[in-house]
Design an enzyme around this catalytic site. Sequence first.
Site, PDB file in Angstrom:
ATOM      1  N   ARG A 320      -8.951  19.582  65.312  1.00 13.60           N
ATOM      2  CA  ARG A 320      -9.744  19.920  64.127  1.00 13.60           C
ATOM      3  C   ARG A 320      -9.760  21.419  63.867  1.00 13.60           C
ATOM      4  O   ARG A 320      -9.894  21.859  62.720  1.00 13.60           O
ATOM      5  CB  ARG A 320     -11.172  19.374  64.239  1.00 13.60           C
ATOM      6  CG  ARG A 320     -11.942  19.444  62.934  1.00 13.60           C
ATOM      7  CD  ARG A 320     -13.309  18.795  63.038  1.00 13.60           C
ATOM      8  NE  ARG A 320     -13.286  17.363  62.805  1.00 13.60           N
ATOM      9  CZ  ARG A 320     -13.563  16.787  61.636  1.00 13.60           C
ATOM     10  NH1 ARG A 320     -13.846  17.542  60.576  1.00 13.60           N
ATOM     11  NH2 ARG A 320     -13.553  15.483  61.505  1.00 13.60           N
ATOM     12  N   GLU A 723     -22.462  19.251  59.353  1.00 14.38           N
ATOM     13  CA  GLU A 723     -21.604  20.292  59.900  1.00 14.38           C
ATOM     14  C   GLU A 723     -21.144  21.365  58.918  1.00 14.38           C
ATOM     15  O   GLU A 723     -21.097  22.548  59.271  1.00 14.38           O
ATOM     16  CB  GLU A 723     -20.367  19.639  60.546  1.00 14.38           C
ATOM     17  CG  GLU A 723     -20.688  18.821  61.773  1.00 14.38           C
ATOM     18  CD  GLU A 723     -19.463  18.089  62.303  1.00 14.38           C
ATOM     19  OE1 GLU A 723     -19.199  18.191  63.501  1.00 14.38           O
ATOM     20  OE2 GLU A 723     -18.777  17.426  61.493  1.00 14.38           O
TER      21      GLU A 723
END
Length: 772
Positions: A320, A723
């Site tokens: 990621r 997030e």
Amino acid sequence: MKDNVSVQGTAHSDRIHDSAIKHVTGRADYTDDIALPTGALHAYLGVSDVAHATLKSIDLSAVRAAPGVVGVLTAEDVPGVNDISPTGLNDEPVFPTDKIQFHGQPLFAVIAETRDAARRAAERAQIDCDVLPHALDPIAAQEAGYPYVTKPLKLERGDIAPAFKTAPNRIKGRMSVGGQDHMYLEGHIAFAIPGEDDDVVVHCSTQHPSEAQHMVAHVLGVPSNAVVVNVRRMGGGFGGKESQMNLFCAVAAIAAKKWNRAVKIRPDRDQDMTATGKRHDFVIDYDVAFDEVGRIQALDGSFAARCGFSADLSGPVTDRALFHADNAYFYPNVRLTSHPMKTNTVSNTAFRGFGGPQGVIAAERIIEEIAYATGQDPLDVRKANFYGGEGRDLTPYHQTVEDNILDRLVSELEDSAEYRQRRQEIIAFNADSPVLKKGIALTPVKFGISFTATWYNQAGALVHIYNDGSIHLNHGGTEMGQGLNTKVAQIVAEAFQVDIDRIKITKTTTEKVPNTSATAASSGTDLNGMAALDAVRQIQARLVDFAVETWGVAPDEVVFRANEVHAGAQVFPFDAFIKQAYLARIQLSAAGFYKTPKIHWDRDKGQGRPFYYFSYGAACSEVMIDTLTGEYRVERTDLLHDVGRSLNPALDKGQVEGAFVQGMGWLTTEELWWDDTGRLRTHAPSTYKIPLASDRPRIFNVNLADWSENRELTIKRSKAVGEPPFMLGISVFEALSMAVASVAGYTTCPRLDAPATPERVLMAVTRLRDGG
């Protein structure tokens, strides 16, 4: 059926967190508040005091003889498989048998009548080992020839070689980005109660009940159906309770079954911080080519991460980081590679953003480098490199950016924060201020939403309506203070058109919803909200059929409206209608399910659509530093964040505010430090500094982009919020960099690593003044 008028507490309205009053009055029950059965025991971990060694023997005779000790657990006492690896790599033992791999590694557990007795007894162990050389950071690990803990990833598009040859400008650099401790208010805790046969019930503080269930079954050597995991709420998680709870659940369960007594384990804060993983540190090398106006032509990026002694979640975390190394910017030719390095430290794990923040800050450093090299405002360089238009909309992983709203978002914040005017005022201030210097930065974020492990993008829910009209709601997500339960209840309330007070939200349990995904990746509401809505729609369909058959009305004449059900001209209170349905033997319960559509990912090719959609945001921060001490403060921050069509603006704004402060802490005050022996020295609130209330921006303006609506069919067209706003804290880091650069006339990009502690700020100022 038709949509109806709103009722109390439904979606798209401000609604207080369902446990808010309980939180502030102390009436909220956590795992540690559960009354212990008679005869309950307590466990405590005995840990290593060296970073790397061959384990020869552990003498536990003095431990067993200590007052109050019932027994000890070692690797030999694990009845099933001695492994709690969340990815199935068999590289993370409950207790090691031959190698010590980090300072603070659990080697055994003491089981005693009291927690204090277990804690004191653990100190009596005699560990015989041969100490080996150790490597604590990714560069030292590379130099020592350490292996990867998991398979690395490469993302590639275009051809960087010819672009590097023809581009007029090129910069190479390196940036170190520190890790971060989760510092949740509630530490790790697990409480296991043995049952008959193979059964055991585990109450714990975990974001991933199904994984804890599977790990406990794995170490006990029993099927998953013998293990029940319950989570009412957590006092914070931030990713630290996604996989790290496995150890504590396993120890409690093994001990509970061995002695047939309830067992509780709750490490103190020091042991919690030394024995559990954190955000990954990264060392990022970049080579970027760009034209005269600062538009990027090619990028080669290398991301080396401190992963720890085992893989844990380092594979998807480092993946990621690459997925977000573009942030908001289009790279015509790009190659990004990850280097997930094994180190002699605790295995790092999930943390809010899951590697994404480390990728985003690399993109912002590259933009900053180009801005100083070309003598431009960094915001202008950012805008010049934004995704946008045909031919500039393909990510390094070959997903098309279809929903880009950054131009509008950034422009609105630029105007509302008066960025241009304030930047000129700051430059003028710095010219006349020899000691105090200011900086300002406006940074964007583009963040992909979905688990990159595609199979995790699924959720289940269970909805019951009792014959008095009250509603019982259960889903696979976990509540850690973010308001997930409140939002899902709002969704159910709106679908039935009843007041939210009619709905009872119950603890997350593997008995009701199986095979759940972790509450992570900002997907809790996206997944569980849709699963709950699916359950509601099933019940509603049965109720409509019942009304059609009973009163002879058309299906579209059956309407749920404001605590009532309309069947043609007849109107029934909701509870009276449900009572009649019950008497007619209509099923009033349903299990809902949802899986995210459209996503796919081929890791070997580095191509696919790993994300269902993107969330966007922008932040403008102003700071002031003291060039004699390196101390600083945040004067003002303006945030504008995209949450689509907000389900609960009050909760969403709280998430944006909290994420920003936590992101700011990661990049400023929160420093992890290991000494030469491999011992973590920042292992308590006394040595590890999270932001305080006094550290928040003195002026703090937070707004949601209320005009935004998700193009994809998410729950009520909302977007994830957990997030993405974390990376808005990067604006503070970039503003600090400008303030430092002012001492050399803004001609050089400061060598400022993260976290930018006052010490690092002072060192960066000194280097620039000395011409370094």
